[in-house]
Design an enzyme around this catalytic site. Structure first.
Site, PDB file in Angstrom:
ATOM      1  N   HIS A  18      -6.186  -4.034  13.440  1.00  0.00           N
ATOM      2  CA  HIS A  18      -5.162  -3.066  12.975  1.00  0.00           C
ATOM      3  C   HIS A  18      -4.584  -2.400  14.213  1.00  0.00           C
ATOM      4  CE1 HIS A  18      -3.711   0.230  10.064  1.00  0.00           C
ATOM      5  NE2 HIS A  18      -3.250   0.563  11.266  1.00  0.00           N
ATOM      6  N   HIS A  20      -0.824  -0.892  16.213  1.00  0.00           N
ATOM      7  CA  HIS A  20       0.611  -0.582  16.267  1.00  0.00           C
ATOM      8  C   HIS A  20       1.115  -0.843  17.688  1.00  0.00           C
ATOM      9  CE1 HIS A  20       0.552   1.516  12.345  1.00  0.00           C
ATOM     10  NE2 HIS A  20      -0.697   1.811  12.702  1.00  0.00           N
ATOM     11  N   LYS A 104       0.945  -5.930   4.333  1.00  0.00           N
ATOM     12  CA  LYS A 104       0.489  -4.547   4.456  1.00  0.00           C
ATOM     13  C   LYS A 104       1.051  -3.691   3.332  1.00  0.00           C
ATOM     14  CE  LYS A 104      -1.047  -0.746   6.154  1.00  0.00           C
ATOM     15  NZ  LYS A 104      -1.732  -0.251   7.338  1.00  0.00           N
ATOM     16  N   HIS A 141      -3.279   0.659   3.313  1.00  0.00           N
ATOM     17  CA  HIS A 141      -3.406   2.055   3.762  1.00  0.00           C
ATOM     18  C   HIS A 141      -3.876   2.851   2.539  1.00  0.00           C
ATOM     19  CE1 HIS A 141      -2.367   5.616   6.319  1.00  0.00           C
ATOM     20  NE2 HIS A 141      -2.533   6.166   5.127  1.00  0.00           N
ATOM     21  N   HIS A 179      -8.774   1.365   8.216  1.00  0.00           N
ATOM     22  CA  HIS A 179      -9.149   2.644   8.823  1.00  0.00           C
ATOM     23  C   HIS A 179      -9.852   3.570   7.815  1.00  0.00           C
ATOM     24  CE1 HIS A 179      -5.270   3.557   7.092  1.00  0.00           C
ATOM     25  NE2 HIS A 179      -4.577   3.143   8.121  1.00  0.00           N
ATOM     26  N   ASP A 252      -6.350   0.901  15.063  1.00  0.00           N
ATOM     27  CA  ASP A 252      -5.242   1.764  14.646  1.00  0.00           C
ATOM     28  C   ASP A 252      -4.674   2.513  15.847  1.00  0.00           C
ATOM     29  OD1 ASP A 252      -3.362   2.893  13.015  1.00  0.00           O
ATOM     30  OD2 ASP A 252      -4.693   4.397  12.158  1.00  0.00           O
TER      31      ASP A 252
END
Ligand code: NCD
Ligand code: ZN
Length: 350
Positions: A18, A20, A104, A141, A179, A252
């Site tokens: 995970h 970004h 996602k 999420h 997460h 994350d």
């Protein structure tokens, strides 16, 4: 007396399930930080506008590859941002062509750049059924967005109100609860069949909500889902170090420039890419479970995603405290690196 703690450990190269990476100048600055230690990463699609279609994912993958250092072996594994208009056939085609590894699910408004997310979960049922059919994982999420629900309860409520119904209606769907931040989520994953797994971030193994709020507000510890009480952090550590194959690393790592975080309404996200492996080694060592670091960071993730483990290895060496830059410079401004609040003795050997 001889110190019996190991001072070197060699593990399969880890992956980040995970991550970004953003776009543009920020991408060019942060991609090398993940590529240094990680073999692969699941790339989050929450750009503006989001990465919704196979064509967009393919184009973004090219931009990521172009941002990697010369000769890097890092593989971005792409995800599609699920919207109520997502076409099941586009998802099938993206999976078949090896363009998208996962889809996602952001509940609309749950976090940074999630406005195009899902409001009515029944509307995405055809996509979820197609994914169940082809074995493509759904990354979730897991927070409700109802303003009446306390922010510290949003993950636990999501499990009952959203995730359980989805999994009841589509029991074959392979789901990664991303997460996770609560003992409730850990228990739920542990008690579920094998097609449910969870990622755990580096920072949620280290901070609790006091780190954010006690003794002054610390924007650099603010992320979503927000860190919870200490008993939840302890549950996360127990899950991570247990070796249970359902739990694996998803950092994350979510860079925002310091000006974007240090505001009256600052962005959520913690940038852990540079020092994650050093932080994890400390956590696993403190728990007496360095022997399970490889399972958490390098083995359990590929097993769930049905991918081979990385062939090469990294070696962590224990010695004098290592330092990481407090922030890195990007074309979009400085980005502060996660401060675990304790000395890091483990460094990844070059
Ligand atoms: C992420 C981001 O900045 O994109 N922020 C965060 O706090 N983790 C979004 C997310 O993963 O929730
Ligand atoms: Zn994220």
């Amino acid at each position: 007396m001889k110190d019996l703690r190991p001072d070197r450990i060699t593990i399969r190269r880890p992956d980040d399930w995970h991550l970004h990476l953003r776009d543009g100048a920020m991408l060019r600055a942060v991609a090398p930080e993940s590529a240094r230690h990680f073999g692969r990463a699941i790339i989050m699609p929450n750009l503006v506008p989001p990465v919704v279609t196979a064509a967009q994912a393919e184009a973004y993958r090219e931009r990521i590859r172009a941002a990697l250092p010369e000769g890097s072996g890092f593989t971005p594994l792409m995800t599609l941002y699920l919207t109520e208009d997502t076409d099941p056939e586009d998802v099938r085609a993206a999976h078949r062509a090896g363009i998208a590894t996962a889809v996602k699910l952001y509940p609309a408004g749950a976090t940074t750049n999630s406005a195009s997310g899902v409001r009515d979960f029944d509307k995405v049922r055809p996509v979820l059924e197609a994914m169940a059919d082809i074995g493509m994982p759904l990354c979730v999420h897991g927070e409700v967005t109802d303003s009446a629900i306390d922010i510290f309860d949003r993950e636990a409520v999501f499990i009952d109100k959203v995730l359980k119904p989805i999994r009841r209606k589509t029991p074959e769907l392979r789901v990664v609860m991303e997460h996770v931040t609560t003992a409730d989520a850990v228990d739920y994953v542990r008690d579920s069949p094998r097609n449910l797994a969870a990622t755990i971030t580096t920072h949620h193994l280290i901070i609790n909500r006091n780190h954010i709020l006690a003794g002054g507000i610390k924007p650099h510890y603010y992320c979503l889902p927000v860190a919870k009480r200490e008993r939840h952090r302890v549950a996360l550590v127990q899950a991570a170090v247990s070796g249970d194959p359902r739990f694996f690393l998803g950092t994350d790592s979510a860079p925002h420039s310091d000006p974007a975080k240090l505001q009256p309404c600052g962005c959520a996200g913690i940038f852990t890419a540079p020092n994650t492996m050093s932080c994890l080694a400390e956590v696993f060592e403190a728990a007496g479970r360095l022997n399970h670091l490889e399972a958490f960071a390098s083995l359990n993730g590929p097993r769930f995603y049905r991918l081979p483990v990385n062939e090469d290895t990294i070696t962590l060496v224990r010695g004098e405290p290592v330092t990481y830059p407090a922030r890195i410079e990007t074309g979009d401004g400085p980005v502060t690196v996660f401060d675990p609040g304790f000395a890091l003795h483990w460094r990844v050997e070059d």
